[in-house]
Design an enzyme around this catalytic site. Structure first.
Site, PDB file in Angstrom:
ATOM      1  N   TYR A 153      54.331  -4.180  45.493  1.00 18.71           N
ATOM      2  CA  TYR A 153      53.528  -3.935  46.701  1.00 18.71           C
ATOM      3  C   TYR A 153      54.404  -3.334  47.802  1.00 18.71           C
ATOM      4  O   TYR A 153      54.035  -2.349  48.440  1.00 18.71           O
ATOM      5  CB  TYR A 153      52.904  -5.255  47.155  1.00 18.71           C
TER       6      TYR A 153
HETATM    7  N1  LIG Z   1      44.695  -8.100  54.262  1.00 18.98           N
HETATM    8  C1  LIG Z   1      45.955  -7.951  54.623  1.00 18.98           C
HETATM    9  O1  LIG Z   1      46.633  -8.912  55.053  1.00 18.98           O
HETATM   10  C2  LIG Z   1      46.626  -6.599  54.549  1.00 18.98           C
HETATM   11  C3  LIG Z   1      47.876  -6.447  55.170  1.00 18.98           C
HETATM   12  C4  LIG Z   1      48.515  -5.214  55.100  1.00 18.98           C
HETATM   13  C5  LIG Z   1      47.916  -4.169  54.435  1.00 18.98           C
HETATM   14  N2  LIG Z   1      46.693  -4.342  53.847  1.00 18.98           N
HETATM   15  C6  LIG Z   1      46.135  -3.204  53.125  1.00 18.98           C
HETATM   16  O2  LIG Z   1      44.853  -2.884  53.635  1.00 18.98           O
HETATM   17  C7  LIG Z   1      44.041  -2.344  52.578  1.00 18.98           C
HETATM   18  C8  LIG Z   1      42.728  -3.108  52.496  1.00 18.98           C
HETATM   19  O3  LIG Z   1      43.017  -4.466  52.209  1.00 18.98           O
HETATM   20  P1  LIG Z   1      41.939  -5.634  52.278  1.00 18.98           P
HETATM   21  O4  LIG Z   1      42.620  -6.778  52.898  1.00 18.98           O
HETATM   22  O5  LIG Z   1      40.671  -5.126  52.828  1.00 18.98           O
HETATM   23  O6  LIG Z   1      41.787  -5.956  50.708  1.00 18.98           O
HETATM   24  P2  LIG Z   1      40.481  -6.384  49.855  1.00 18.98           P
HETATM   25  O7  LIG Z   1      41.025  -6.999  48.620  1.00 18.98           O
HETATM   26  O8  LIG Z   1      39.536  -7.136  50.698  1.00 18.98           O
HETATM   27  O9  LIG Z   1      39.837  -4.956  49.528  1.00 18.98           O
HETATM   28  C9  LIG Z   1      40.467  -4.033  48.678  1.00 18.98           C
HETATM   29  C10 LIG Z   1      39.368  -3.210  48.032  1.00 18.98           C
HETATM   30  O10 LIG Z   1      39.983  -2.215  47.206  1.00 18.98           O
HETATM   31  C11 LIG Z   1      39.186  -2.084  46.058  1.00 18.98           C
HETATM   32  N3  LIG Z   1      39.956  -1.489  44.961  1.00 18.98           N
HETATM   33  C12 LIG Z   1      40.961  -2.055  44.249  1.00 18.98           C
HETATM   34  N4  LIG Z   1      41.381  -1.225  43.288  1.00 18.98           N
HETATM   35  C13 LIG Z   1      40.638  -0.095  43.393  1.00 18.98           C
HETATM   36  C14 LIG Z   1      40.594   1.123  42.666  1.00 18.98           C
HETATM   37  N5  LIG Z   1      41.414   1.360  41.630  1.00 18.98           N
HETATM   38  N6  LIG Z   1      39.685   2.056  43.030  1.00 18.98           N
HETATM   39  C15 LIG Z   1      38.838   1.821  44.063  1.00 18.98           C
HETATM   40  N7  LIG Z   1      38.837   0.688  44.793  1.00 18.98           N
HETATM   41  C16 LIG Z   1      39.727  -0.269  44.458  1.00 18.98           C
HETATM   42  C17 LIG Z   1      38.738  -3.498  45.744  1.00 18.98           C
HETATM   43  O11 LIG Z   1      37.607  -3.534  44.863  1.00 18.98           O
HETATM   44  C18 LIG Z   1      38.450  -4.040  47.126  1.00 18.98           C
HETATM   45  O12 LIG Z   1      37.093  -3.847  47.496  1.00 18.98           O
HETATM   46  C19 LIG Z   1      44.881  -2.447  51.298  1.00 18.98           C
HETATM   47  O13 LIG Z   1      45.510  -1.209  51.049  1.00 18.98           O
HETATM   48  C20 LIG Z   1      45.904  -3.502  51.646  1.00 18.98           C
HETATM   49  O14 LIG Z   1      47.078  -3.375  50.896  1.00 18.98           O
HETATM   50  C21 LIG Z   1      46.036  -5.532  53.892  1.00 18.98           C
END
Ligand SMILES: NC(=O)c1ccc[n+]([C@@H]2O[C@H](COP(=O)([O-])OP(=O)(O)OC[C@H]3O[C@@H](n4cnc5c(N)ncnc54)[C@H](O)[C@@H]3O)[C@@H](O)[C@H]2O)c1
Length: 246
Positions: A153
């Protein structure tokens, strides 16, 4: 074209952050295509928005043909593309490097980084044709600091930050701006993929002593997707409750 008729793609549109960004962009007047691997959840999220303003589209953003098909569906429905939010992501293996299986490690790189390349590459031509483009990548503070036992990651998100810098500079003389957001812990379903120890360690590093909300990410993403974001390209915007210090 006025800002209120613009079209946005939000990948990971059924997820916590993607859904909040899609709703915010829709409130700002854009029409939104929510792309997600979970097609049913994407359609449900789109159906929660006012009629005619949003569609849910099945997309595996790690797959070139799937990205091309989802783009065709989006352009057929809305006729143009102005904004791409690269939000699809997964935490991947939470394990020391010595214990990481290659296929699981690679999948994390693909979902978080290869996806940003595939979707951004597909978006450039329609954005240039529209005369306006904003690409907003969801990186992470893990990409700046390296979270322990989250090597895939962290490496993928560092890649997203460098990719953003490169593409942002490459398009600096065009109307397309490319920037990324580096959040710390944000309250979404993604956190369920972390072990309690890893989550507690991440939360302990936040001076504001709370996780961020998806709406707080959406506020920044909406600005990065707008005309007001006019003199930033290739930049990383922290959203970390004070954790990020550089
Ligand atoms: N939540 C946090 O603390 C956090 C912190 C830093 C960065 N982020 C980043 O923000 C972004 C969104 O995170 P989130 O917290 O909403 O996560 P989440 O798990 O709620 O949502 C992620 C979404 O991506 C979709 N997904 C996964 N693989 C996929 C693929 N191959 N094709 C299409 N869709 C796919 C999933 O089905 C899901 O709906 C991510 O890139 C995550 O790394 C999140």
């Amino acid at each position: 074209m006025s800002a209120t008729r613009r079209v946005a793609i939000v990948t990971g549109g059924a997820g916590g952050i993607g859904r909040a960004i899609a709703a915010r962009l829709q409130r700002d007047g854009l029409r939104v295509a929510l792309w997600d691997l979970d097609a049913r959840a994407a359609r449900e999220a789109a159906a929660a928005l006012p009629d005619g303003t949003a569609i849910g589209v099945h997309a595996d953003v790690t797959d070139e043909a799937s990205v091309a098909a989802a783009l065709r569906t989006t352009l057929d429905r809305f006729g143009a593309l102005h904004v791409l939010i690269n939000g699809a992501g997964t935490t991947g293996p939470i394990a020391p490097v010595a214990e990481c299986a290659l296929d699981v490690w690679q999948r994390c790189i693909d979902v978080n980084l290869r996806s940003v390349f595939l979707c951004s590459r597909a978006a450039v031509a329609p954005m240039l044709a529209a005369g306006f483009g904003r690409i907003v990548n969801l990186a992470s503070i893990a990409g700046k600091e390296g979270n322990p036992s989250m090597s895939a990651y962290s490496a993928a998100k560092a890649g997203v930050i460098a990719f953003t810098k490169s593409m942002g500079k490459e398009l600096a003389l065009t109307p397309v701006r490319v920037n990324c957001i580096a959040p710390a812990v944000i309250e979404t379903p993604l956190l369920q993929q972390m072990t309690p120890d890893a989550l507690a360690a991440s939360l302990a590093k936040i001076p504001m002593q709370r996780p961020g909300t998806a709406d707080e990410v959406a506020n920044l993403a909406a600005w990065l997707a707008s005309d007001e974001c006019s003199f930033s390209c290739g930049a990383t915007f922290d959203l970390s409750g004070g954790r990020a210090t550089y």
